[in-house]
Enzyme design. Sequence first.
Site, mmCIF file in Angstrom:
data_model
loop_
_atom_site.group_PDB
_atom_site.id
_atom_site.type_symbol
_atom_site.label_atom_id
_atom_site.label_comp_id
_atom_site.label_asym_id
_atom_site.label_seq_id
_atom_site.Cartn_x
_atom_site.Cartn_y
_atom_site.Cartn_z
ATOM 1 C CG PHE A 96 -1.544 5.979 14.116
ATOM 2 C CD1 PHE A 96 -0.839 5.942 15.317
ATOM 3 C CD2 PHE A 96 -1.485 7.141 13.349
ATOM 4 C CE1 PHE A 96 -0.102 7.037 15.737
ATOM 5 C CE2 PHE A 96 -0.744 8.236 13.764
ATOM 6 C CZ PHE A 96 -0.062 8.190 14.959
ATOM 7 C CG ASN A 132 -0.220 -0.074 2.514
ATOM 8 O OD1 ASN A 132 0.516 0.829 2.849
ATOM 9 N ND2 ASN A 132 -0.400 -1.170 3.249
ATOM 10 N N PRO A 182 -2.852 -11.612 10.726
ATOM 11 C CG PRO A 182 -0.873 -12.132 11.838
ATOM 12 C CD PRO A 182 -1.562 -12.252 10.504
HETATM 13 N N1 CTP Z 1 -3.008 -2.962 12.601
HETATM 14 C C1 CTP Z 1 -2.199 -4.018 12.955
HETATM 15 N N2 CTP Z 1 -2.292 -5.210 12.292
HETATM 16 C C2 CTP Z 1 -3.174 -5.368 11.275
HETATM 17 C C3 CTP Z 1 -4.007 -4.285 10.892
HETATM 18 C C4 CTP Z 1 -3.889 -3.096 11.570
HETATM 19 O O1 CTP Z 1 -1.390 -3.878 13.884
HETATM 20 N N3 CTP Z 1 -3.243 -6.528 10.660
HETATM 21 C C5 CTP Z 1 -2.902 -1.712 13.362
HETATM 22 C C6 CTP Z 1 -2.389 -0.517 12.602
HETATM 23 O O2 CTP Z 1 -0.988 -0.404 12.739
HETATM 24 C C7 CTP Z 1 -3.121 0.623 13.266
HETATM 25 C C8 CTP Z 1 -4.451 0.006 13.652
HETATM 26 O O3 CTP Z 1 -4.223 -1.395 13.740
HETATM 27 O O4 CTP Z 1 -2.507 1.023 14.462
HETATM 28 C C9 CTP Z 1 -5.588 0.277 12.707
HETATM 29 O O5 CTP Z 1 -5.222 -0.010 11.385
HETATM 30 P P1 CTP Z 1 -6.215 0.285 10.188
HETATM 31 O O6 CTP Z 1 -5.559 -0.201 8.922
HETATM 32 O O7 CTP Z 1 -6.707 1.690 10.257
HETATM 33 O O8 CTP Z 1 -7.449 -0.596 10.561
HETATM 34 P P2 CTP Z 1 -7.806 -2.081 10.345
HETATM 35 O O9 CTP Z 1 -7.686 -2.792 11.637
HETATM 36 O O10 CTP Z 1 -7.074 -2.674 9.208
HETATM 37 O O11 CTP Z 1 -9.366 -1.942 9.994
HETATM 38 P P3 CTP Z 1 -10.105 -1.473 8.622
HETATM 39 O O12 CTP Z 1 -9.161 -1.814 7.495
HETATM 40 O O13 CTP Z 1 -11.342 -2.247 8.636
HETATM 41 O O14 CTP Z 1 -10.348 0.002 8.757
#
Ligand code: CTP
Length: 406
Positions: free
Chosen positions: A332, A213, A310
């Site tokens: 975040f 991304n 995960p």
């Molecule tokens: N995060 C993580 N591991 C993942 C996904 C997200 O540690 N597999 C953490 C990111 O580093 C961030 C937070 O979770 O601190 C939220 O990430 P975000 O991408 O905004 O949200 P998602 O959990 O992926 O949810 P969605 O895509 O449904 O918005």
Amino acid sequence: MKDLAGKHIVLGLSGGIACYKSAELCRLLIKAGATVQVVMSAAAEQFITPVTMQALSQRPVFGSQWDARAPNNMAHINLTRTADACLLAPASADLIAKLAHGQADDLLSLMCLARPLHTVPLLIAPAMNIEMWQHPATQRNLAQVQADGARVLGVGSGEQACGETGDGRMLEPAEILDEVIAFFQPKVLKGQHVLVTAGPTFEALDPVRGITNLSSGKMGFAIARAAREAGADVTLVAGPVSLPTPRGVNRVNVKSALSMLEAVMDKAQAATVFIATSAVADWRPAATSERKIKKDGAGQPPALDFVENPDILATLAQSKRGQSRELFCVGFAAESHDLLANAQAKRLRKGVPLLVGNIGPDTFGQDDNALLLVDENGSRELPRDSKLALARKLVADISYRIRTAV
Ligand code: CTP
């Protein structure tokens, strides 16, 4: 606001070929908002002229304690009385030896001895040949000047002007600038071990392709820098980005979400604060082909299956350590709309006390950002600013939460 606005730095040059770098250092200090008064030893003047340093600092350079320009003829006293710090760059082995013994036989060493010890800190950027650097006498003198309160900024390593290779080069001007800026930041995270994730992850499809991304990693790197400036031990687990490692930060490079999880769980044992800024890929290919996937010639794209990665933040926040008082977890949220509602829901889902929301498309790759801090009591906005300025505000906020947690 510039990082060194309002700071007056006395920049002392002693003899060494690294003096040529001090011209650039002087420029950088001034660009960062400081006023700079240059003091040179006689040996330094063999390497670079006072004219150069005067032109760059816009002030007369001092070199002799007998300089009649000081009305009271006490340049060694006057020079430091309005200073916020004395920065010795380059500091030669000889100057460090003099400092260790309190010798004062020229203006530079005399001025260091005569400075108000508790209000005018001494920052030292040594520069010398590797044998001189490693000599027990030099190391003994460095230990002594540190015991006397000076801060030694370290040395670089690599090819030296003499042709030999190893430790002893003066740090680069930009590195010294970062150290000076860090020195003046309040040490609100002293004693804390901060673990930060940053950047995207890369989920391989085959040896040459993958899913990733647009996260640049800049916000996470700025937070790692700000936490280190605030006195913390910092480990930065970084996905594939080409950003330089902030000075003094331990960096662990990873690629995939699984390797990021492994690194985080390993480093989390020593961490007291975890800040997850990484844009972790939500899914990875169910299988990674060992060979490049070829076109089939019939125009049929390959069928790709995905499995969910995960959730690193949730895994750690909901682990025994994450649930204990020993680890403060911050998440975040990169959203495209309904920031407050999404961030509040995400905070609860992840199980973290603090979640920082931002609008993904407005921040990816940019040098500035705007943040929304969401906790159980509500939300607070940190308006648009540089990522480093926001990172420093976030660090101050986290330190307050840790100190006032009951
Ligand atoms: N995060 C993580 N591991 C993942 C996904 C997200 O540690 N597999 C953490 C990111 O580093 C961030 C937070 O979770 O601190 C939220 O990430 P975000 O991408 O905004 O949200 P998602 O959990 O992926 O949810 P969605 O895509 O449904 O918005």
